[in-house]
Scaffold this motif. Sequence first.
Motif, PDB file in Angstrom:
ATOM      1  N   LEU A 116      32.765  42.585  42.900  1.00  0.00           N
ATOM      2  CA  LEU A 116      33.194  41.474  43.760  1.00  0.00           C
ATOM      3  C   LEU A 116      32.201  41.367  44.903  1.00  0.00           C
ATOM      4  CD1 LEU A 116      35.521  39.420  44.034  1.00  0.00           C
ATOM      5  CD2 LEU A 116      36.622  41.025  45.588  1.00  0.00           C
ATOM      6  N   VAL A 117      31.538  40.229  44.983  1.00  0.00           N
ATOM      7  CA  VAL A 117      30.449  40.057  45.950  1.00  0.00           C
ATOM      8  C   VAL A 117      30.858  39.075  47.033  1.00  0.00           C
ATOM      9  CG1 VAL A 117      28.078  39.255  46.251  1.00  0.00           C
ATOM     10  CG2 VAL A 117      28.697  40.589  44.231  1.00  0.00           C
ATOM     11  N   GLY A 118      30.645  39.455  48.270  1.00  0.00           N
ATOM     12  CA  GLY A 118      30.838  38.533  49.393  1.00  0.00           C
ATOM     13  C   GLY A 118      32.268  38.146  49.677  1.00  0.00           C
ATOM     14  N   ARG A 119      33.243  38.950  49.245  1.00  0.00           N
ATOM     15  CA  ARG A 119      34.647  38.584  49.432  1.00  0.00           C
ATOM     16  C   ARG A 119      35.427  39.642  50.203  1.00  0.00           C
ATOM     17  NH1 ARG A 119      33.706  33.540  48.896  1.00  0.00           N
ATOM     18  NH2 ARG A 119      33.269  32.789  46.789  1.00  0.00           N
ATOM     19  N   GLU A 120      34.736  40.471  50.969  1.00  0.00           N
ATOM     20  CA  GLU A 120      35.425  41.555  51.670  1.00  0.00           C
ATOM     21  C   GLU A 120      36.471  41.015  52.647  1.00  0.00           C
ATOM     22  OE1 GLU A 120      31.655  42.819  50.054  1.00  0.00           O
ATOM     23  OE2 GLU A 120      32.154  41.206  51.474  1.00  0.00           O
ATOM     24  N   ALA A 121      36.116  39.998  53.419  1.00  0.00           N
ATOM     25  CA  ALA A 121      37.053  39.446  54.395  1.00  0.00           C
ATOM     26  C   ALA A 121      38.255  38.791  53.708  1.00  0.00           C
ATOM     27  CB  ALA A 121      36.343  38.424  55.282  1.00  0.00           C
ATOM     28  N   ASP A 122      37.982  38.113  52.598  1.00  0.00           N
ATOM     29  CA  ASP A 122      39.081  37.461  51.867  1.00  0.00           C
ATOM     30  C   ASP A 122      40.027  38.510  51.283  1.00  0.00           C
ATOM     31  OD1 ASP A 122      36.482  35.383  50.683  1.00  0.00           O
ATOM     32  OD2 ASP A 122      37.888  34.884  52.274  1.00  0.00           O
ATOM     33  N   LEU A 123      39.449  39.584  50.754  1.00  0.00           N
ATOM     34  CA  LEU A 123      40.260  40.659  50.184  1.00  0.00           C
ATOM     35  C   LEU A 123      41.099  41.319  51.275  1.00  0.00           C
ATOM     36  CD1 LEU A 123      40.741  41.940  47.433  1.00  0.00           C
ATOM     37  CD2 LEU A 123      38.936  43.593  47.946  1.00  0.00           C
ATOM     38  N   ALA A 124      40.509  41.476  52.440  1.00  0.00           N
ATOM     39  CA  ALA A 124      41.240  42.071  53.558  1.00  0.00           C
ATOM     40  C   ALA A 124      42.424  41.207  53.965  1.00  0.00           C
ATOM     41  CB  ALA A 124      40.293  42.268  54.743  1.00  0.00           C
ATOM     42  N   GLN A 125      42.257  39.889  53.906  1.00  0.00           N
ATOM     43  CA  GLN A 125      43.360  38.988  54.261  1.00  0.00           C
ATOM     44  C   GLN A 125      44.517  39.129  53.279  1.00  0.00           C
ATOM     45  OE1 GLN A 125      42.012  35.120  55.401  1.00  0.00           O
ATOM     46  NE2 GLN A 125      44.035  34.175  55.235  1.00  0.00           N
ATOM     47  N   LEU A 126      44.196  39.280  52.012  1.00  0.00           N
ATOM     48  CA  LEU A 126      45.252  39.484  51.016  1.00  0.00           C
ATOM     49  C   LEU A 126      45.944  40.827  51.236  1.00  0.00           C
ATOM     50  CD1 LEU A 126      43.458  38.143  47.808  1.00  0.00           C
ATOM     51  CD2 LEU A 126      45.378  37.081  48.999  1.00  0.00           C
ATOM     52  N   LYS A 150      38.059  32.443  42.620  1.00  0.00           N
ATOM     53  CA  LYS A 150      39.451  32.655  43.011  1.00  0.00           C
ATOM     54  C   LYS A 150      40.120  33.698  42.107  1.00  0.00           C
ATOM     55  CE  LYS A 150      40.311  28.313  42.342  1.00  0.00           C
ATOM     56  NZ  LYS A 150      38.942  27.899  42.024  1.00  0.00           N
ATOM     57  N   THR A 151      40.009  33.496  40.806  1.00  0.00           N
ATOM     58  CA  THR A 151      40.651  34.405  39.860  1.00  0.00           C
ATOM     59  C   THR A 151      40.077  35.808  39.977  1.00  0.00           C
ATOM     60  OG1 THR A 151      41.115  32.593  38.335  1.00  0.00           O
ATOM     61  CG2 THR A 151      41.123  34.821  37.430  1.00  0.00           C
ATOM     62  N   ARG A 152      38.763  35.901  40.149  1.00  0.00           N
ATOM     63  CA  ARG A 152      38.131  37.222  40.268  1.00  0.00           C
ATOM     64  C   ARG A 152      38.636  37.953  41.505  1.00  0.00           C
ATOM     65  NH1 ARG A 152      37.520  41.247  40.087  1.00  0.00           N
ATOM     66  NH2 ARG A 152      35.772  42.689  39.941  1.00  0.00           N
ATOM     67  N   LEU A 153      38.790  37.238  42.606  1.00  0.00           N
ATOM     68  CA  LEU A 153      39.329  37.823  43.828  1.00  0.00           C
ATOM     69  C   LEU A 153      40.750  38.327  43.607  1.00  0.00           C
ATOM     70  CD1 LEU A 153      39.236  38.298  46.961  1.00  0.00           C
ATOM     71  CD2 LEU A 153      40.151  35.969  47.179  1.00  0.00           C
ATOM     72  N   ILE A 154      41.567  37.507  42.969  1.00  0.00           N
ATOM     73  CA  ILE A 154      42.955  37.890  42.730  1.00  0.00           C
ATOM     74  C   ILE A 154      43.020  39.096  41.801  1.00  0.00           C
ATOM     75  CG2 ILE A 154      45.187  37.115  41.865  1.00  0.00           C
ATOM     76  CD1 ILE A 154      44.190  35.801  44.492  1.00  0.00           C
ATOM     77  N   GLU A 155      42.183  39.125  40.773  1.00  0.00           N
ATOM     78  CA  GLU A 155      42.170  40.264  39.855  1.00  0.00           C
ATOM     79  C   GLU A 155      41.872  41.558  40.593  1.00  0.00           C
ATOM     80  OE1 GLU A 155      40.678  37.986  35.765  1.00  0.00           O
ATOM     81  OE2 GLU A 155      39.264  39.139  36.991  1.00  0.00           O
ATOM     82  N   GLU A 156      40.876  41.522  41.474  1.00  0.00           N
ATOM     83  CA  GLU A 156      40.526  42.718  42.251  1.00  0.00           C
ATOM     84  C   GLU A 156      41.685  43.143  43.136  1.00  0.00           C
ATOM     85  OE1 GLU A 156      38.196  45.861  43.625  1.00  0.00           O
ATOM     86  OE2 GLU A 156      37.845  44.474  41.954  1.00  0.00           O
ATOM     87  N   PHE A 157      42.315  42.168  43.770  1.00  0.00           N
ATOM     88  CA  PHE A 157      43.413  42.480  44.675  1.00  0.00           C
ATOM     89  C   PHE A 157      44.611  43.064  43.928  1.00  0.00           C
ATOM     90  CE2 PHE A 157      46.411  42.318  47.981  1.00  0.00           C
ATOM     91  CZ  PHE A 157      47.563  41.697  47.495  1.00  0.00           C
ATOM     92  N   VAL A 158      45.024  42.435  42.830  1.00  0.00           N
ATOM     93  CA  VAL A 158      46.223  42.908  42.140  1.00  0.00           C
ATOM     94  C   VAL A 158      45.977  44.259  41.478  1.00  0.00           C
ATOM     95  CG1 VAL A 158      47.120  40.582  41.776  1.00  0.00           C
ATOM     96  CG2 VAL A 158      45.727  41.623  40.008  1.00  0.00           C
ATOM     97  N   ARG A 159      44.730  44.520  41.085  1.00  0.00           N
ATOM     98  CA  ARG A 159      44.427  45.842  40.512  1.00  0.00           C
ATOM     99  C   ARG A 159      44.703  46.932  41.548  1.00  0.00           C
ATOM    100  NH1 ARG A 159      39.303  45.229  39.463  1.00  0.00           N
ATOM    101  NH2 ARG A 159      39.622  44.430  37.356  1.00  0.00           N
ATOM    102  N   ALA A 160      44.221  46.701  42.774  1.00  0.00           N
ATOM    103  CA  ALA A 160      44.454  47.679  43.839  1.00  0.00           C
ATOM    104  C   ALA A 160      45.923  47.723  44.242  1.00  0.00           C
ATOM    105  CB  ALA A 160      43.587  47.337  45.044  1.00  0.00           C
ATOM    106  N   ALA A 161      46.569  46.559  44.273  1.00  0.00           N
ATOM    107  CA  ALA A 161      47.982  46.516  44.659  1.00  0.00           C
ATOM    108  C   ALA A 161      48.844  47.264  43.654  1.00  0.00           C
ATOM    109  CB  ALA A 161      48.446  45.063  44.779  1.00  0.00           C
ATOM    110  N   ALA A 162      48.565  47.074  42.362  1.00  0.00           N
ATOM    111  CA  ALA A 162      49.326  47.768  41.331  1.00  0.00           C
ATOM    112  C   ALA A 162      49.102  49.273  41.410  1.00  0.00           C
ATOM    113  CB  ALA A 162      48.928  47.244  39.954  1.00  0.00           C
ATOM    114  N   ALA A 163      47.867  49.669  41.680  1.00  0.00           N
ATOM    115  CA  ALA A 163      47.574  51.102  41.806  1.00  0.00           C
ATOM    116  C   ALA A 163      48.300  51.716  42.991  1.00  0.00           C
ATOM    117  CB  ALA A 163      46.067  51.302  41.950  1.00  0.00           C
ATOM    118  N   ASP A 164      48.636  50.864  43.975  1.00  0.00           N
ATOM    119  CA  ASP A 164      49.318  51.331  45.171  1.00  0.00           C
ATOM    120  C   ASP A 164      50.834  51.207  45.060  1.00  0.00           C
ATOM    121  OD1 ASP A 164      49.267  50.566  48.710  1.00  0.00           O
ATOM    122  OD2 ASP A 164      49.125  52.509  47.694  1.00  0.00           O
ATOM    123  N   GLY A 165      51.310  50.887  43.854  1.00  0.00           N
ATOM    124  CA  GLY A 165      52.753  50.866  43.618  1.00  0.00           C
ATOM    125  C   GLY A 165      53.408  49.510  43.602  1.00  0.00           C
TER     126      GLY A 165
END
Length: 955
Positions: free
Chosen positions: A15-25, A50-65
């Motif tokens: 995921l490139v250039g989306r650190e701030a967006d990921l932090a907001q999620l 958009k989809t790539r950002l969401i995929e990265e976020f939900v992967r981490a969210a699922a790993a966190d329970g």
Amino acid sequence: MLDLMTASVRSTDALVGREADLAQLRDALKRTRSAEPSAVLVGGEAGVGKTRLIEEFVRAAAADGAQVLTGHSLELGEEGLPYAPFAGALRELIQRDGTGVFQGRDDDFVRLLPELGPPESGGDTRRGHLFEAVAALFGRLAEAQPLVLVLEDLHWADRSTRDLIGFLMRAARLPGVLLIGTYRTDELHRGHPLRPFLAELDRVRGVQRLELDRLDREGTAQMLAQLLGAEPEPGLVDTLNERAQGNPFFIEQIAASGDQCGDISDNLRDLLLSRVDQLSEAAQRVLRVAAVGGTRFGHRLLAEVAGVPEPELESALRVVVAAQLIVVDPSGEYEFRHALVREAVHDDLLPGEHARLHARYAEVIAGDPGLVSVGRAPAEIAHHWHAAHDHPRALVTARAAAVEAGRRYAFGEQARLLDRVLDLWEQVPDAEALLGTRHLDLLEEAGLVAIDAGESMRALSLTKHALAGIDYEHEPMRVARLLVRRSKLLQNAGKSDGSAESQEAVRILRAQPRTPESVKLLADVAHTLNRVDVDLAAEVAQEAMAGAAELGDLAAEVAATVTFGRLCAGQVALDEALPVMRRAAETARRESDLQNLAYALVNISDALYEVGRYLESADTAWEGVPHADKAGISRTTGVYLLSNYAEAEIALGQWDEAERRLSEATRLDPPGTLVLPVLRLRAWLRLVRGREGAEALLSRAFGFLSRAYLHEETRLYLLELRILCALEFGDDAMIRMSAKAALTEPTVTDNSRYGWPAIAAAADAADRLGDRQLIELVQLQARWPRVRYPVDRAYAAQVNATLSHEPAHWREAVAEWRDDGQRYPLAAALLRLAEAEAGAGDRAEAGVAIEEAAEIAGALGAAPLLARAETLAQRLGLRSSAPAQPATEILTAREREVLQLVAEGQSNGRIAERLYISPKTASVHVSRIIAKLNVANRVEAAAVAHRLGLLDPQP
């Protein structure tokens, strides 16, 4: 270099250039873990990631329970499958947890998941119940772990999906649930239905918009490095950055095409097809077939449509999958890696090929509906025949799909499909024979569906067309029916009073033999005339009552009797009119006539409120709510019942319950001006509670004042609300303008129920401004409204006290409000009494009044009124939370001397000279006085001092 790049380019998961967006999620999820409802709407152009950002976020969210459910909208558009993303998310849930997750309430979800079983034909289930069931399920899931609900591609979402999303965000507000929606910003043309929906959601607390921007040059370089596995040359980065313009998908596609430095067309389709052209002919052929089926498709469906041997199909699919143009999702279906690829391939079809493949899909799905998800077949078939330009089949299947949409209460989709049927009618010579219905019948049906969908203006247009195409001599009853409907629509839309249509309907109906339909229409038109010509309305209602009695038609007799009773209520005491309405209600109850029973209970509850019997009013309105739901009139009569109930609960001081029921009414999405009773109460509650969102509701409500027509009571209560709003926000110009507009409204003295509150608000405005001309106008107008009921006496006493400032008059107003029983006006009057008592030098009595006012305001959650009570107590040196006793004086003797000079208009220098102190010391005293009195400046300090008697000699 190009050959090397072509060989080594690979897909990247980085995921490139989306650190701030990921932090907001992540922050949104953190709030959700704190039991706060939260939603993030992620927008961006196609391919921006958009989809790539969401995929990265939900992967981490699922790993966190966290739990994650995902659903996708279908590109069938407004006429497509209702609730598609929610259905997809629930199917994912069933695959994970089984149907036991519904806890035996499978029937609540059959409208979303037909595979759970057939819905009960003619059952009482309504869309509101479906929405509540979905919210309850998500809320239950989130009790154990946070739930992340991802709804992709909302730019393709149908009306029902948007309504359900709006319900979850605005009304249900589920703690522990994070809703994430994605949409393409470049799809949102001016008339796109998602645009106003997003604007509405912007005003909802907890909802955030996250717009993804394109990558800058550095981001392009980073992404290229990931794709190539090596640092790219600066020239290549510059070239690609210029051509892809920071779109991650374009960057990947150009890099993968191996033609980064060549003359690639600026046309997106050509760019996307550059990779498709590298496939074998067999693979391209299969890809073209797949593109016609949609972004997601199943293997069996593709095999049937393609008509090639299984080994050849599998071989071609392997090539396409290897080229990463399509991917295999966890459910075993195929999906285009990017919707733009599908669109480009689909748009590249030859005209004949386009029609043939869409026709083939329609035939295959019709032959075996099981090839698509349960419930999708009618919409899919209609879509493909329409795309195939087979007008006769498109006509018939769109009609069938409309019927199915109506069965699911997806009225928005049903309306779109019926519009398509109407569009196709002229293109199909034997349309009437194919559908077994007349064009006029279809117009009338489409108009009714448009009303159910909340599209009043569309319903008006359809009704107008129907009236233009009808033979008045041969179908007079249909003409009358359409005229009455048009009159109601015109009134509800605020376009006119509908009197011309109503009067024409009366003329036609009086010329017809008495039949059940004619007397029912007479009763209906009496109701519409009630707002514009009371005498004619009463006359028509009596005719309907007599005709119904003659025919033995109890339903029509009840409808006419209720209307007649309400008309009488405006002419005689309500205690005389109520028995007439009660008898009509009993008849309807005995005959199980739920529609007329609900209608009767609206009017009875309204009358009970007017005479001050608030508990009875609430009980009566609440009784009618389930009847309206069962009769299918929740969005009209049901809304009135809920608003009547809420209004009575507000009077009784049950504000939280009122808020809940107003939210319920809002979820019903009442059309046109029917929303105003609910909107007015919600805005008022937000205003007097000092809560977020008041301004948005008030602005929306005041927008109706510009309508060409509003019923007199509607205009009066909006004018009153506008005065209260101006007073709360301290806008003197708006206070003066609003008060004058209310006082000069022609009906302000004729309608005591809504006129008295408007005059009382105007009196407050005149008193605040000290405007002598406005005060005289208040005194003039206050002479005329009738004083028949406790609330009338209370308002009359309040107006008199407001203008006189006399404690005795305020004691009278307080006594009248006690007698009436409304809690908030009583607290407000008590606070004004406290000011008057303080001004007269009776601090003890002022303290007693403040204490009671504060107690009521605190119980109600009326924060601004409570703050004013505490401020007044502070200014008087009293405590509002305990029995009032004179406390240590809030101002010292020296400060009183300074305040006396401030009130005389003296400057700090003059004060210093008069009191033989330094100017600096005088300035300190003034600052302390302003702070202790909780005012903004010297002028306000002087005004408060005069009003509260702080300048009187102390004993």
